[in-house]
Motif scaffolding. Structure first.
Motif, PDB file in Angstrom:
ATOM      1  N   LYS A  79       0.820  -1.216   0.000  1.00  0.00           N
ATOM      2  CA  LYS A  79       0.000   0.000   0.000  1.00  0.00           C
ATOM      3  C   LYS A  79       0.853   1.265   0.000  1.00  0.00           C
ATOM      4  CE  LYS A  79      -0.657  -0.360   4.990  1.00  0.00           C
ATOM      5  NZ  LYS A  79      -0.196  -1.704   5.258  1.00  0.00           N
ATOM      6  N   LEU A  80       2.109   1.147   0.424  1.00  0.00           N
ATOM      7  CA  LEU A  80       3.024   2.289   0.426  1.00  0.00           C
ATOM      8  C   LEU A  80       3.928   2.279  -0.800  1.00  0.00           C
ATOM      9  CD1 LEU A  80       3.853   2.233   4.229  1.00  0.00           C
ATOM     10  CD2 LEU A  80       2.142   3.617   3.019  1.00  0.00           C
ATOM     11  N   ARG A  81       3.579   1.453  -1.809  1.00  0.00           N
ATOM     12  CA  ARG A  81       4.256   1.352  -3.104  1.00  0.00           C
ATOM     13  C   ARG A  81       5.684   0.813  -3.014  1.00  0.00           C
ATOM     14  NH1 ARG A  81       1.714   6.382  -4.026  1.00  0.00           N
ATOM     15  NH2 ARG A  81       3.492   7.503  -4.804  1.00  0.00           N
ATOM     16  N   VAL A  82       5.920  -0.069  -2.063  1.00  0.00           N
ATOM     17  CA  VAL A  82       7.204  -0.767  -1.954  1.00  0.00           C
ATOM     18  C   VAL A  82       7.045  -2.121  -2.633  1.00  0.00           C
ATOM     19  CG1 VAL A  82       8.854  -1.812  -0.347  1.00  0.00           C
ATOM     20  CG2 VAL A  82       7.778   0.388   0.203  1.00  0.00           C
ATOM     21  N   VAL A  83       7.984  -2.484  -3.504  1.00  0.00           N
ATOM     22  CA  VAL A  83       7.914  -3.754  -4.225  1.00  0.00           C
ATOM     23  C   VAL A  83       8.669  -4.822  -3.434  1.00  0.00           C
ATOM     24  CG1 VAL A  83       8.503  -4.962  -6.369  1.00  0.00           C
ATOM     25  CG2 VAL A  83       7.665  -2.599  -6.448  1.00  0.00           C
ATOM     26  N   GLN A  84       8.002  -5.965  -3.225  1.00  0.00           N
ATOM     27  CA  GLN A  84       8.589  -7.093  -2.497  1.00  0.00           C
ATOM     28  C   GLN A  84       8.466  -8.348  -3.357  1.00  0.00           C
ATOM     29  OE1 GLN A  84       6.035  -7.002   0.937  1.00  0.00           O
ATOM     30  NE2 GLN A  84       7.341  -5.554   2.027  1.00  0.00           N
ATOM     31  N   TYR A  85       9.518  -9.176  -3.338  1.00  0.00           N
ATOM     32  CA  TYR A  85       9.547 -10.424  -4.105  1.00  0.00           C
ATOM     33  C   TYR A  85       9.432 -11.594  -3.146  1.00  0.00           C
ATOM     34  CZ  TYR A  85      11.227  -7.335  -7.748  1.00  0.00           C
ATOM     35  OH  TYR A  85      11.338  -6.310  -8.666  1.00  0.00           O
ATOM     36  N   TYR A  86       8.836 -12.705  -3.612  1.00  0.00           N
ATOM     37  CA  TYR A  86       8.563 -13.843  -2.737  1.00  0.00           C
ATOM     38  C   TYR A  86       9.064 -15.146  -3.328  1.00  0.00           C
ATOM     39  CZ  TYR A  86       5.650 -10.650  -0.142  1.00  0.00           C
ATOM     40  OH  TYR A  86       5.218  -9.589   0.600  1.00  0.00           O
ATOM     41  N   GLY A  87       9.347 -16.117  -2.439  1.00  0.00           N
ATOM     42  CA  GLY A  87       9.732 -17.468  -2.835  1.00  0.00           C
ATOM     43  C   GLY A  87      10.894 -17.486  -3.808  1.00  0.00           C
ATOM     44  N   ASN A  88      10.804 -18.353  -4.818  1.00  0.00           N
ATOM     45  CA  ASN A  88      11.869 -18.450  -5.824  1.00  0.00           C
ATOM     46  C   ASN A  88      12.066 -17.147  -6.578  1.00  0.00           C
ATOM     47  OD1 ASN A  88      12.422 -21.100  -5.216  1.00  0.00           O
ATOM     48  ND2 ASN A  88      11.071 -21.921  -6.803  1.00  0.00           N
ATOM     49  N   PHE A  89      11.035 -16.312  -6.612  1.00  0.00           N
ATOM     50  CA  PHE A  89      11.129 -15.046  -7.331  1.00  0.00           C
ATOM     51  C   PHE A  89      11.953 -14.012  -6.572  1.00  0.00           C
ATOM     52  CE2 PHE A  89       7.296 -17.272  -8.534  1.00  0.00           C
ATOM     53  CZ  PHE A  89       7.480 -17.362  -9.908  1.00  0.00           C
ATOM     54  N   SER A  90      12.304 -14.312  -5.313  1.00  0.00           N
ATOM     55  CA  SER A  90      13.148 -13.392  -4.547  1.00  0.00           C
ATOM     56  C   SER A  90      14.640 -13.635  -4.803  1.00  0.00           C
ATOM     57  CB  SER A  90      12.848 -13.511  -3.049  1.00  0.00           C
ATOM     58  OG  SER A  90      13.177 -14.804  -2.588  1.00  0.00           O
ATOM     59  N   ARG A  91      14.971 -14.737  -5.461  1.00  0.00           N
ATOM     60  CA  ARG A  91      16.367 -14.980  -5.829  1.00  0.00           C
ATOM     61  C   ARG A  91      16.803 -13.929  -6.825  1.00  0.00           C
ATOM     62  NH1 ARG A  91      15.841 -21.425  -6.724  1.00  0.00           N
ATOM     63  NH2 ARG A  91      15.599 -21.976  -4.535  1.00  0.00           N
ATOM     64  N   SER A  92      18.040 -13.512  -6.753  1.00  0.00           N
ATOM     65  CA  SER A  92      18.496 -12.375  -7.571  1.00  0.00           C
ATOM     66  C   SER A  92      18.315 -12.615  -9.072  1.00  0.00           C
ATOM     67  CB  SER A  92      19.946 -12.024  -7.254  1.00  0.00           C
ATOM     68  OG  SER A  92      20.795 -13.095  -7.600  1.00  0.00           O
ATOM     69  N   THR A  93      18.544 -13.850  -9.554  1.00  0.00           N
ATOM     70  CA  THR A  93      18.393 -14.092 -10.995  1.00  0.00           C
ATOM     71  C   THR A  93      16.941 -13.936 -11.435  1.00  0.00           C
ATOM     72  OG1 THR A  93      18.243 -16.464 -10.582  1.00  0.00           O
ATOM     73  CG2 THR A  93      20.402 -15.607 -11.226  1.00  0.00           C
ATOM     74  N   ASN A  94      16.007 -14.402 -10.619  1.00  0.00           N
ATOM     75  CA  ASN A  94      14.586 -14.251 -10.959  1.00  0.00           C
ATOM     76  C   ASN A  94      14.105 -12.822 -10.717  1.00  0.00           C
ATOM     77  OD1 ASN A  94      14.255 -16.889 -11.796  1.00  0.00           O
ATOM     78  ND2 ASN A  94      13.795 -17.606  -9.737  1.00  0.00           N
ATOM     79  N   ARG A  95      14.602 -12.200  -9.655  1.00  0.00           N
ATOM     80  CA  ARG A  95      14.199 -10.827  -9.332  1.00  0.00           C
ATOM     81  C   ARG A  95      14.614  -9.862 -10.443  1.00  0.00           C
ATOM     82  NH1 ARG A  95      16.058 -10.165  -4.009  1.00  0.00           N
ATOM     83  NH2 ARG A  95      17.993  -9.406  -4.845  1.00  0.00           N
ATOM     84  N   GLN A  96      15.737 -10.121 -11.089  1.00  0.00           N
ATOM     85  CA  GLN A  96      16.195  -9.257 -12.183  1.00  0.00           C
ATOM     86  C   GLN A  96      15.309  -9.376 -13.414  1.00  0.00           C
ATOM     87  OE1 GLN A  96      20.248 -10.422 -12.763  1.00  0.00           O
ATOM     88  NE2 GLN A  96      20.934  -9.531 -10.829  1.00  0.00           N
ATOM     89  N   ARG A  97      14.543 -10.456 -13.516  1.00  0.00           N
ATOM     90  CA  ARG A  97      13.679 -10.672 -14.678  1.00  0.00           C
ATOM     91  C   ARG A  97      12.262 -10.141 -14.466  1.00  0.00           C
ATOM     92  NH1 ARG A  97      12.588 -15.904 -15.416  1.00  0.00           N
ATOM     93  NH2 ARG A  97      11.821 -15.423 -17.484  1.00  0.00           N
ATOM     94  N   LEU A  98      11.927  -9.729 -13.246  1.00  0.00           N
ATOM     95  CA  LEU A  98      10.584  -9.220 -12.938  1.00  0.00           C
ATOM     96  C   LEU A  98      10.632  -7.732 -12.620  1.00  0.00           C
ATOM     97  CD1 LEU A  98       9.091 -11.898 -10.512  1.00  0.00           C
ATOM     98  CD2 LEU A  98       8.539 -11.550 -12.902  1.00  0.00           C
TER      99      LEU A  98
END
Length: 191
Positions: A79-98
């Motif tokens: 709600k405060l416009r902070v982006v958070q990644y979860y599970g396998n998507f929080s790994r740096s290689t996946n996070r860079q693709r989202l």
């Protein structure tokens, strides 16, 4: 005593009561099914309308599910416009693709999945919750969700023919090619 009870009843009747949680209008585009090529970047838009309160904030969550598995939370904008990644998507290689961006405040959110892979095929669901403070407590006023299916992540490949050393392009099945031609998704060189 009765007069006090009557005054209290009148005041309570006039006080704004919190509304029951309702539904936001949420749509995802493109959809309901979209085809991409391996290596392309995909953009999915989550459109939100019919907020119930002007002062409310939105929490936007994107979920992913393959056809044979449960939904998993990929990324969330709080709600405060902070982006958070979860599970396998929080790994740096996946996070860079989202990438999750707010295009228009409270109305349009863009999820980009970069450099698509066959494992990216599946259902993408945008879930939105409208939140605001009521009596110093965060309250959910409405919810909404919508989904699209990403499929057909096909790859083009260059092959070298044995006859005269001519190179040619191996195209995906006719349906995918037809879809891409009709939606202007092929580079001009193919047209």
């Amino acid at each position: 005593m009765r007069l006090l009870a009557l005054v209290a009843a009148v005041l309570l009747a006039r006080a704004p009561a919190p509304e029951v949680c309702g539904a936001l209008n949420v749509t995802v585009s493109p959809g309901p099914v979209v085809d991409y090529l391996e290596g392309e970047n995909a953009t999915l838009l989550c459109h939100v309308s019919q907020k119930r309160r002007k002062d409310s904030l939105l929490a936007v969550r994107w979920f992913f599910a393959r056809s044979d598995s449960q939904e998993v939370l990929m990324v969330k904008m709080t709600k405060l416009r902070v982006v958070q990644y979860y599970g396998n998507f929080s790994r740096s290689t996946n996070r860079q693709r989202l990438r999750l961006l707010e295009e228009r405040r409270g109305a349009l959110y863009r999820l980009s999945v970069l450099t698509l892979r066959p494992a990216d095929q599946g259902h993408y669901v945008c879930k939105v919750q409208e939140i605001s403070k009521h009596r110093n407590k965060w309250t959910a006023w409405s919810n909404g969700s919508s989904a699209t299916e990403m499929r057909g992540i096909l790859s083009f490949s260059w092959e070298r023919g044995a006859f005269l050393g001519i190179s040619f392009l191996t195209l995906p099945p006719p349906f995918a090619l037809h879809h891409r031609l009709n939606h202007g998704l092929l580079p001009a060189v193919f047209l």
